[in-house]
Design a protein around this motif. Structure first.
Motif, PDB file in Angstrom:
ATOM      1  N   ILE A   1       0.836  -1.202   0.000  1.00 51.19           N
ATOM      2  CA  ILE A   1       0.000   0.000   0.000  1.00 51.19           C
ATOM      3  C   ILE A   1       0.869   1.250   0.000  1.00 51.19           C
ATOM      4  N   GLY A   2       1.995   1.202   0.694  1.00 54.98           N
ATOM      5  CA  GLY A   2       2.902   2.341   0.722  1.00 54.98           C
ATOM      6  C   GLY A   2       2.525   3.366   1.776  1.00 54.98           C
ATOM      7  N   ALA A   3       3.108   4.535   1.663  1.00 58.19           N
ATOM      8  CA  ALA A   3       2.971   5.557   2.707  1.00 58.19           C
ATOM      9  C   ALA A   3       2.166   6.771   2.273  1.00 58.19           C
ATOM     10  N   ASP A   4       1.677   6.794   1.048  1.00 65.44           N
ATOM     11  CA  ASP A   4       1.043   8.012   0.524  1.00 65.44           C
ATOM     12  C   ASP A   4      -0.475   7.986   0.501  1.00 65.44           C
ATOM     13  N   LEU A   5      -1.065   6.863   0.861  1.00 61.35           N
ATOM     14  CA  LEU A   5      -2.530   6.734   0.786  1.00 61.35           C
ATOM     15  C   LEU A   5      -3.156   6.924   2.158  1.00 61.35           C
ATOM     16  N   PRO A   6      -3.978   7.953   2.358  1.00 60.63           N
ATOM     17  CA  PRO A   6      -4.674   8.122   3.636  1.00 60.63           C
ATOM     18  C   PRO A   6      -5.638   6.963   3.882  1.00 60.63           C
ATOM     19  N   MET A   7      -5.662   6.458   5.123  1.00 58.69           N
ATOM     20  CA  MET A   7      -6.476   5.290   5.455  1.00 58.69           C
ATOM     21  C   MET A   7      -7.223   5.524   6.758  1.00 58.69           C
ATOM     22  N   TRP A   8      -8.464   5.051   6.780  1.00 59.80           N
ATOM     23  CA  TRP A   8      -9.314   5.150   7.975  1.00 59.80           C
ATOM     24  C   TRP A   8     -10.017   3.803   8.125  1.00 59.80           C
ATOM     25  N   PHE A   9      -9.926   3.194   9.306  1.00 59.54           N
ATOM     26  CA  PHE A   9     -10.670   1.945   9.506  1.00 59.54           C
ATOM     27  C   PHE A   9     -11.038   1.780  10.969  1.00 59.54           C
ATOM     28  N   CYS A  10     -12.039   0.921  11.195  1.00 62.59           N
ATOM     29  CA  CYS A  10     -12.587   0.747  12.538  1.00 62.59           C
ATOM     30  C   CYS A  10     -12.885  -0.728  12.791  1.00 62.59           C
ATOM     31  N   HIS A  11     -13.049  -1.054  14.071  1.00 61.58           N
ATOM     32  CA  HIS A  11     -13.335  -2.438  14.445  1.00 61.58           C
ATOM     33  C   HIS A  11     -13.994  -2.440  15.821  1.00 61.58           C
ATOM     34  N   GLY A  12     -14.973  -3.312  16.016  1.00 59.90           N
ATOM     35  CA  GLY A  12     -15.617  -3.450  17.314  1.00 59.90           C
ATOM     36  C   GLY A  12     -14.868  -4.425  18.206  1.00 59.90           C
ATOM     37  N   LYS A  13     -14.671  -4.057  19.471  1.00 58.36           N
ATOM     38  CA  LYS A  13     -13.958  -4.937  20.395  1.00 58.36           C
ATOM     39  C   LYS A  13     -14.730  -6.219  20.688  1.00 58.36           C
ATOM     40  N   GLN A  14     -16.061  -6.181  20.475  1.00 54.20           N
ATOM     41  CA  GLN A  14     -16.885  -7.360  20.741  1.00 54.20           C
ATOM     42  C   GLN A  14     -17.102  -8.215  19.489  1.00 54.20           C
ATOM     43  N   ASP A  15     -16.353  -7.952  18.446  1.00 53.13           N
ATOM     44  CA  ASP A  15     -16.523  -8.672  17.176  1.00 53.13           C
ATOM     45  C   ASP A  15     -16.257 -10.163  17.366  1.00 53.13           C
ATOM     46  N   ASP A  16     -17.275 -10.994  17.076  1.00 54.56           N
ATOM     47  CA  ASP A  16     -17.105 -12.445  17.183  1.00 54.56           C
ATOM     48  C   ASP A  16     -17.023 -13.110  15.813  1.00 54.56           C
ATOM     49  N   PHE A  17     -16.890 -12.309  14.758  1.00 59.07           N
ATOM     50  CA  PHE A  17     -16.674 -12.839  13.413  1.00 59.07           C
ATOM     51  C   PHE A  17     -15.222 -12.663  12.981  1.00 59.07           C
ATOM     52  N   VAL A  18     -14.737 -11.429  13.064  1.00 57.72           N
ATOM     53  CA  VAL A  18     -13.352 -11.120  12.697  1.00 57.72           C
ATOM     54  C   VAL A  18     -12.650 -10.565  13.933  1.00 57.72           C
ATOM     55  N   PRO A  19     -11.634 -11.222  14.445  1.00 61.50           N
ATOM     56  CA  PRO A  19     -10.949 -10.744  15.647  1.00 61.50           C
ATOM     57  C   PRO A  19     -10.371  -9.346  15.448  1.00 61.50           C
ATOM     58  N   ILE A  20     -10.511  -8.504  16.461  1.00 63.02           N
ATOM     59  CA  ILE A  20     -10.008  -7.137  16.356  1.00 63.02           C
ATOM     60  C   ILE A  20      -8.500  -7.093  16.181  1.00 63.02           C
ATOM     61  N   GLU A  21      -7.810  -8.170  16.573  1.00 60.31           N
ATOM     62  CA  GLU A  21      -6.364  -8.228  16.391  1.00 60.31           C
ATOM     63  C   GLU A  21      -5.968  -8.097  14.920  1.00 60.31           C
ATOM     64  N   GLN A  22      -6.859  -8.483  14.008  1.00 59.06           N
ATOM     65  CA  GLN A  22      -6.564  -8.327  12.586  1.00 59.06           C
ATOM     66  C   GLN A  22      -6.353  -6.849  12.238  1.00 59.06           C
ATOM     67  N   SER A  23      -7.208  -5.987  12.757  1.00 62.79           N
ATOM     68  CA  SER A  23      -7.058  -4.558  12.495  1.00 62.79           C
ATOM     69  C   SER A  23      -5.922  -3.949  13.294  1.00 62.79           C
ATOM     70  N   ARG A  24      -5.752  -4.394  14.522  1.00 65.11           N
ATOM     71  CA  ARG A  24      -4.675  -3.860  15.356  1.00 65.11           C
ATOM     72  C   ARG A  24      -3.309  -4.147  14.738  1.00 65.11           C
ATOM     73  N   LYS A  25      -3.123  -5.362  14.247  1.00 65.43           N
ATOM     74  CA  LYS A  25      -1.838  -5.730  13.659  1.00 65.43           C
ATOM     75  C   LYS A  25      -1.594  -4.980  12.347  1.00 65.43           C
ATOM     76  N   LEU A  26      -2.658  -4.780  11.565  1.00 72.13           N
ATOM     77  CA  LEU A  26      -2.496  -4.008  10.333  1.00 72.13           C
ATOM     78  C   LEU A  26      -2.138  -2.564  10.657  1.00 72.13           C
ATOM     79  N   TYR A  27      -2.810  -1.995  11.655  1.00 69.16           N
ATOM     80  CA  TYR A  27      -2.512  -0.621  12.046  1.00 69.16           C
ATOM     81  C   TYR A  27      -1.051  -0.480  12.455  1.00 69.16           C
ATOM     82  N   ALA A  28      -0.558  -1.418  13.250  1.00 67.63           N
ATOM     83  CA  ALA A  28       0.836  -1.381  13.685  1.00 67.63           C
ATOM     84  C   ALA A  28       1.786  -1.474  12.493  1.00 67.63           C
ATOM     85  N   ALA A  29       1.470  -2.344  11.535  1.00 59.41           N
ATOM     86  CA  ALA A  29       2.311  -2.501  10.351  1.00 59.41           C
ATOM     87  C   ALA A  29       2.314  -1.237   9.492  1.00 59.41           C
ATOM     88  N   LEU A  30       1.146  -0.625   9.353  1.00 55.33           N
ATOM     89  CA  LEU A  30       1.053   0.617   8.581  1.00 55.33           C
ATOM     90  C   LEU A  30       1.843   1.737   9.245  1.00 55.33           C
TER      91      LEU A  30
END
Length: 266
Positions: free
Chosen positions: A185-214
């Protein structure tokens, strides 16, 4: 101009490698008048839907999230651009590691739909945006990775990065996926995303780890001697009280559409 709200999802088609893909484009009732008044071409939003909207009817993708909001009178009157809605075919029953929107063919299809609509409706190429919901958010990340310079900004809700075992209903381990995706994705694209802590379909760790990597990827860019501009912002919202269905709060309370519109490509 007087068409019922549900009839504003116009059917379009695009041919790709000999196959015809049907998709929908939502059009504001007063599109031409708005453009004349503002003196600008309309922005385009490419919307990738979630799992339950998959199919072949070219209609079910209009029945959730942003597309559903566009069927309310006040939202339809306010919404500032056109929305492109491709539809992902349903998962083959015997495909264990189904890659859905992530496959190069589906990424190409989504981009082809956006390009067809962009040409036909003469949109503002500096204001093309990418939006994902649930499964579509993972698709949005991969579409953005394939064409990071095409969109002015991207937004998503409750998405994943690592593969999913659709036969045993469990997540596969691919820790390197986060850094690989962030680098693409690189460093030039603005990104906004959200996740519910109570999500029982997709673990919130998926978004947390992506955020850390970005963040790590963009800090590397900002800290580089050869980089003359700041890396684009990344906004990540965690909703303490919500489960998987977070997109309504993103649209209605956090006003993510307005956030997207703040950004234009150079």
């Amino acid at each position: 101009a007087d068409a019922p709200l549900r009839e504003r999802f116009v059917e379009e088609e695009v041919e790709l490698d000999g196959h015809v893909w049907f998709f929908r484009v939502w059009l504001p009732a007063d599109l031409q008048a708005r453009c004349k008044e503002s003196g600008e071409a309309p922005p385009l939003f490419l919307l990738l839907h979630g799992f339950k909207e998959c199919g072949w009817d070219n209609w079910w993708q209009t029945n959730s999230g942003l597309a559903l909001h566009l069927q309310t009178a006040w939202w339809a009157k306010w919404f500032p651009g056109i929305v492109v809605l491709p539809q992902l075919p349903r998962r083959p029953w015997d495909e264990q590691w189904w890659e859905h929107w992530r496959t190069p063919a589906m990424v190409e299809m989504a981009l082809a739909c956006a390009e067809k609509a962009a040409k036909k409706y003469r949109v503002d190429r500096k204001r093309m945006y990418l939006v994902g919901e649930s499964l579509g958010t993972e698709g949005a990340w991969h579409v953005a990775a394939a064409q990071p310079g095409l969109f002015a900004a991207v937004a998503g809700s409750c998405g994943s990065v690592e593969p999913y075992d659709w036969q045993n209903w469990e997540w596969g381990s691919s820790p390197e996926s986060f850094a690989k995706l962030a680098d693409a994705i690189g460093a030039d694209l603005p990104m906004w995303f959200c996740h519910g802590k109570q999500d029982d379909f997709v673990p919130i760790e998926q978004s947390r780890k992506l955020y850390a990597a970005l963040q790590e990827r963009r800090q590397r860019t900002s800290g580089s001697f050869f980089c003359k501009t700041e890396a684009a912002e990344v906004v990540f919202q965690e909703y303490e009280d919500l489960d998987h269905h977070v997109w309504d709060r993103a649209y209605m309370e956090d006003r993510v559409i307005e956030w997207l519109l703040k950004h234009r490509r150079p």
